[in-house]
Structures are given as structure tokens and as C-alpha cells.
Design an enzyme around this catalytic site. Structure first.
Site, mmCIF file in Angstrom:
data_model
loop_
_atom_site.group_PDB
_atom_site.id
_atom_site.type_symbol
_atom_site.label_atom_id
_atom_site.label_comp_id
_atom_site.label_asym_id
_atom_site.label_seq_id
_atom_site.Cartn_x
_atom_site.Cartn_y
_atom_site.Cartn_z
ATOM 1 N N HIS A 1 97.536 1.478 69.018
ATOM 2 C CA HIS A 1 96.874 2.638 68.427
ATOM 3 C C HIS A 1 96.475 2.365 66.989
ATOM 4 O O HIS A 1 97.254 1.881 66.180
ATOM 5 C CB HIS A 1 97.699 3.916 68.574
ATOM 6 C CG HIS A 1 99.002 3.980 67.847
ATOM 7 N ND1 HIS A 1 99.114 4.396 66.540
ATOM 8 C CD2 HIS A 1 100.261 3.729 68.259
ATOM 9 C CE1 HIS A 1 100.389 4.402 66.180
ATOM 10 N NE2 HIS A 1 101.108 3.987 67.195
ATOM 11 N N ASP B 1 103.913 0.472 62.550
ATOM 12 C CA ASP B 1 103.503 1.496 63.505
ATOM 13 C C ASP B 1 102.091 1.982 63.179
ATOM 14 O O ASP B 1 101.940 2.930 62.412
ATOM 15 C CB ASP B 1 104.502 2.648 63.462
ATOM 16 C CG ASP B 1 104.258 3.691 64.528
ATOM 17 O OD1 ASP B 1 103.566 3.376 65.513
ATOM 18 O OD2 ASP B 1 104.755 4.819 64.379
ATOM 19 N N GLU C 1 97.122 8.547 68.725
ATOM 20 C CA GLU C 1 98.383 8.423 69.457
ATOM 21 C C GLU C 1 99.477 9.239 68.794
ATOM 22 O O GLU C 1 100.302 9.860 69.460
ATOM 23 C CB GLU C 1 98.801 6.948 69.539
ATOM 24 C CG GLU C 1 100.000 6.683 70.448
ATOM 25 C CD GLU C 1 101.335 6.773 69.744
ATOM 26 O OE1 GLU C 1 102.369 6.663 70.420
ATOM 27 O OE2 GLU C 1 101.365 6.963 68.516
ATOM 28 N N GLU C 2 99.497 9.232 67.449
ATOM 29 C CA GLU C 2 100.620 9.819 66.739
ATOM 30 C C GLU C 2 100.761 11.319 66.951
ATOM 31 O O GLU C 2 101.879 11.819 67.065
ATOM 32 C CB GLU C 2 100.508 9.531 65.230
ATOM 33 C CG GLU C 2 100.666 8.060 64.852
ATOM 34 C CD GLU C 2 102.074 7.540 65.057
ATOM 35 O OE1 GLU C 2 102.920 8.273 65.616
ATOM 36 O OE2 GLU C 2 102.337 6.398 64.667
ATOM 37 N N ASP D 1 103.386 -1.400 70.722
ATOM 38 C CA ASP D 1 103.644 -0.301 69.793
ATOM 39 C C ASP D 1 105.138 -0.189 69.511
ATOM 40 O O ASP D 1 105.739 0.874 69.659
ATOM 41 C CB ASP D 1 103.106 1.020 70.360
ATOM 42 C CG ASP D 1 103.260 2.181 69.395
ATOM 43 O OD1 ASP D 1 103.450 1.931 68.189
ATOM 44 O OD2 ASP D 1 103.197 3.338 69.845
ATOM 45 N N HIS E 1 107.585 5.983 60.585
ATOM 46 C CA HIS E 1 107.052 7.282 60.159
ATOM 47 C C HIS E 1 107.488 7.663 58.747
ATOM 48 O O HIS E 1 107.732 8.837 58.459
ATOM 49 C CB HIS E 1 107.475 8.393 61.136
ATOM 50 C CG HIS E 1 106.890 8.264 62.503
ATOM 51 N ND1 HIS E 1 107.119 9.185 63.502
ATOM 52 C CD2 HIS E 1 106.079 7.320 63.053
ATOM 53 C CE1 HIS E 1 106.470 8.821 64.597
ATOM 54 N NE2 HIS E 1 105.835 7.686 64.330
#
Length: 508
Positions: free
Chosen positions: A294, A306, A340-341, A368, A439
Site C-alpha cells: 500500500h 508501514d 489501506e490504512e 506489509d 503508526h
């Protein structure tokens, strides 16, 4: 950390060159295999493995490309200007590689973070304390003056439900005990669905302990979603340290009152794109091996692990495979998914746009789980898949990844393809420290080890080529009886065993 050119160690090169060729069929000592027996790569195919693995390990291109994405574009939440800059960056990069690429439209959410702060208010037992918080994606804003309310602590959805009316007018604090990467799937539902349940029970806001394996007072964001008919409430993550403070204050019947201010906003959906590229197959171009990652990230850090690492791995695989003449039997297609997130809009858009082609997707992989070193290969496919694939992993032995691993392959962006029974594979990577920075503002280039990234890139390149060039394809898996969950352990980590027939759920 500057881009690094890696040196292939003599031991590694010798090990690679010494990978045994597949025996010739039809000799007295090696009779022709049965129809179901696997046949490994030929000598010519092993030479291709050398041409893929060697450059991936030595030229430093993956790390240089990751530098461009993370330092040049930065954080790229779907709907932002930076996410659209990443689309143009990907197109330019594929063009420079000589790989055909195009965009496909996607409507994506447009969420903005805004102000975020919180405070544990003083009482007759303690002085006040600032709490480091981060709004969860999808959260609504507080009133300008913020929300002030007493806190009630729970450790599960069931515990919250059992509280009944005691939740009304309170801030629900979801606490948990995540310590290892494998714990993510146990507790991700508290973040993903907990705020909706709290809102339905009458809570005025929620705080969720960050899903982290390490913390230096660092909050971890992530998406949350509210059920239809449930009025959203402000939702934020709180650091591990803040969570421990709240827990201590509330222990033994104590009380805590918190003031929280969030300025996030949900704006109208924005126009965006998936980026699709492919190397056309030489013999069966209609059959597709899909490599996914992604392109979007959260709006904090620069999305290095990520999923910048996954992006450059699959892009490098295409670049290196495009150099091979002839091309592999089947088409290798790269899809850089958008959103995606916080929505999976790109995944759904691809599956809808290519619905007629999905029966001809003979294998699909999503990278991922960060830029760690490769550990092995996992599959989600029908009967006989392991026996078919195992002989093709010999070129990965020198990388420490030449084995089939337990558990299933999968991923969030692949989940819309489950009903089409597309076989999945994945190069599992070491994700043991992935959730230290997942994140957060700390997910930056300096956290990615160039050597580990190069090794996993090499493993992805060869594995993709192998699935595209082996004589036969994987048997298709049985479709699950119900749709897979979209919140669970890292998509390439080591999850709990899935239910029979179930695809392993997604990372985010």
C-alpha cells in the site's frame, strides 16, 4: 542514514551459486515425476535466480528508492496532497525502470488530524498530569472547549458491555497487555471497534492504550470505525506510559477525570488512484501473479516500515524481473494500493475493476509487515501447494528464507480477492520489532536496516519470478464460509492459527 551499497559476502555468493539444479526427468535414477509431484527449477531458472538475488543484495537500489519515498514525499495519508505526490513518484519510478505503469481511480476518505491534547485533572490524591494522545483515524472532533469526564477502564468489549448504564457520560479507557507482535491480533479490536461499542453504550469519548511493543511516551494511531446508526464520538490513543498511569490511579476503586481536546475532521471523499504496473508474460500473459503493497501511510512519521518497505520491495521485483529475457511465463503485476490504512478503498476498487480477471490471478502476495529480514514463505492455497513450492525455495536458503512456514498468507488489500479463491503467498519477514514504531512519528527511514531490506527484496524478486515461471500453478483454496475480519495480527507475522477455511486477516 545514507543510501548504502551492500557487498555480497563470499559465503553467501558461494551458497547461492551452489544451489542444486533440479534433476533431469526420465533418467533411470530419476524417473519422471507423477502428475502431482513437484518439479523444481531448471538450471536456466536458477541462473535467473542469481541475476535477481545478486543485484537486489548489492546495488542498494531498494534503500535508495525508500529514501526517495520517505524523505522526498513523507507521510501520505489517503486524500492528502502528499498521497497524490506519491502516486506521481511511483509512476516516474516505474517509467525510469522501463516497466509499463498506469493509474486506476479510487474515491478515498479525507480525514484531517488537527489539534490533540489531553490531561488527567488533579484531585485531592494527586497533581494533574499531561497525557500524550493521538486521534484515531475516523474520529470526530470534540467541542472547541474539549470534553471533561470521569474515566472507566475496561480490558475487553465484553467487559464494556457488562457495565451497562455505568458507561453513560464517561470516557471509556481500553487497556490491554500487548507485549509482543503476536499480541496485535488479540487487542486490535479494542481500537478498531471498541469506540463504536462505547458510543452505543453512551460514552462521550474513548482512550485506547497504544498497540505497541515498545514506547518512549509515543502514541500509536490507527483506524477506528463506527457501526451504521451509531453517532461517532471522539477517540484517541494514549501512550503506554499514560495508560499505566490511568490504570494505577483507577486501581483499588480510585477515580480519574480527564480533559481531552481533538480537532480532527472528516471532509468529503477525495479523488485518488491505485498505481498498477506489469511485466507481460512470455507464454501465458493472461495468467497474473500479483505483487501488492500500500502506497498510503498514516499522517505521522514517513511510513518507512508501514508500508514504504513493502512498496519498494515489490517495485524492485518488477524492475529486476523486467530485465530478464525471456520474461517469465506469466504476467507479473504490481499494485500499489491507495487507502489501506483507513478504508481499503483501493483494494475494493481493484477487485471490482478486475473482477473478470480474478479467476486468472494464479497467485497474489501482499508485502506489509515492515522491512525486516526474510524468514521464509507462507501459502494460502489448495491441496498440494506446499509440495509444489518447496523445491523452488532453494535459492532463498542463503538468505535464511528457504523454508515454508506455518500459518497462512494474506493481507488487508488482498481480502477482497478471497471470494474469488485467488491463491496467496508471502515472504514472511521478521516483524518482532515492527510494532515499536508502527503508526507513530517514529516510523522513519533510520529505523529500516538496509541489509535486511535488501535480503527481503531479493526474496520477493525470486519468489515472484518462481510463481510466474513454474510449469504449473497453485491449486485454488477453498473460499471461506464468511468474510474475513479486517483487523488482526501483522499480515506477514506469526499469527494465531486461523479458523478452518479462513484467510488470515489484515494488519491494520
Amino acid at each position: 542514514m545514507p543510501a548504502t551499497t551492500l557487498v555480497l559476502s563470499p559465503a553467501l555468493m558461494i551458497s547461492l551459486l551452489a544451489a542444486p539444479a533440479a534433476p533431469k526427468a526420465g533418467t533411470a535414477s530419476n524417473p519422471p515425476p507423477a502428475a502431482t509431484k513437484a518439479v523444481g527449477p531448471t538450471t536456466a531458472q536458477l541462473q535467473v535466480a542469481e541475476r535477481l538475488v545478486g543485484p537486489a543484495l548489492t546495488d542498494g537500489h531498494a534503500y535508495s528508492r525508500l529514501t526517495e519515498l520517505t524523505d522526498g514525499v513523507g507521510a501520505r495519508l489517503a486524500g492528502s496532497e502528499a498521497s497524490e505526490a506519491s502516486v506521481q513518484w511511483a509512476l516516474r519510478s516505474f517509467k525510469a525502470d522501463g516497466v509499463k505503469a498506469w493509474t486506476e481511480p479510487v474515491k478515498v476518505p479525507h480525514w484531517i488530524r488537527g489539534e490533540e491534547r489531553a490531561e488527567l485533572l488533579p484531585s485531592d490524591r494527586f497533581r494533574g498530569h499531561s497525557l500524550q494522545v493521538m486521534a484515531l483515524g475516523g474520529s470526530v472532533e470534540t467541542p472547541p472547549e474539549g470534553i471533561t469526564a470521569d474515566v472507566v477502564e475496561v480490558s475487553s468489549i465484553e467487559e464494556l458491555t457488562a457495565l451497562g448504564d455505568r458507561v453513560k457520560g464517561r470516557i471509556v479507557f481500553f487497556n490491554h497487555t500487548m507485549k509482543e507482535a503476536e499480541d496485535y491480533g488479540r487487542f486490535a479490536g479494542l481500537r478498531g471497534h471498541g469506540p463504536s461499542v462505547a458510543a452505543k453504550a453512551g460514552a462521550v469519548a474513548t482512550l485506547v492504550r497504544s498497540l505497541a511493543t515498545a514506547s518512549l511516551s509515543t502514541p500509536h494511531t490507527g483506524s477506528t470505525r463506527f457501526d451504521d446508526g451509531v453517532a461517532p464520538i471522539p477517540a484517541a490513543s494514549v501512550t503506554v506510559e499514560g495508560a499505566e498511569l490511568l490504570h494505577r490511579v483507577l486501581a483499588n476503586g480510585g477515580s480519574a477525570r480527564v480533559h481531552v481536546v481533538l480537532g480532527c475532521k472528516n471532509l468529503p471523499d477525495a479523488d485518488s488512484f491505485n498505481v498498477v504496473a506489469e511485466v507481460k508474460g512470455s507464454a501465458k500473459p493472461e495468467e497474473i501473479v500479483l505483487l501488492g503493497a500500500h502506497l498510503d501511510s498514516w499522517d505521522v512519521g514517513s511510513g518507512a516500515h508501514d508500508d514504504g518497505a513493502g512498496v519498494v520491495m515489490v517495485m524492485e521485483a518488477a524492475r529486476l524481473i523486467a530485465r530478464q529475457k525471456p520474461a517469465p511465463r506469466r504476467t507479473v503485476r504490481v499494485v500499489l494500493f491507495m487507502n489501506e490504512e483507513n478504508g481499503l478503498r483501493g483494494a475494493r476498487a481493484y477487485a471490482e475493476a478486475h473482477a473478470a480477471e480474478l479467476p486468472r490471478h494464479v497467485a497474489a502476495m501482499e508485502m506489509d509487515a515492515g522491512g525486516g529480514r526474510p524468514l521464509g514463505v507462507a501459502l494460502r492455497a489448495g491441496e498440494g501447494a506446499s509440495e509444489l513450492v518447496q523445491p523452488w525455495l532453494s535459492p532463498l536458503a542463503a538468505l535464511g528464507a528457504g523454508k515454508l512456514m506455518s500459518g497462512e498468507a494474506g493481507g488487508a488489500d488482498l481480502s477482497p480477492m478471497v471470494s474469488a479463491q485467488v491463491p496467496f503467498f508471502v515472504v514472511r519477514v521478521d516483524s518482532s520489532r515492527y510494532f515499536d514504531v508502527h503508526h507513530t512519528h517514529a516510523d522513519t527511514l533510520d529505523k529500516v536496516d538496509p541489509e535486511a531490506l535488501a535480503k527481503s527484496t531479493a526474496a520477493v524478486a525470486w519468489t515472484a519470478y518462481a510463481f510466474a515461471d513454474m510449469p504449473t500453478t497453485l491449486a485454488r483454496p477453498t473460499a471461506p464460509p464468511t468474510a474475513p475480519s479486517l483487523v488482526a495480527p501483522p499480515s506477514q507475522g506469526t499469527p494465531p492459527a486461523p479458523a478452518p477455511g479462513a484467510v488470515k486477516p489484515a494488519t491494520h
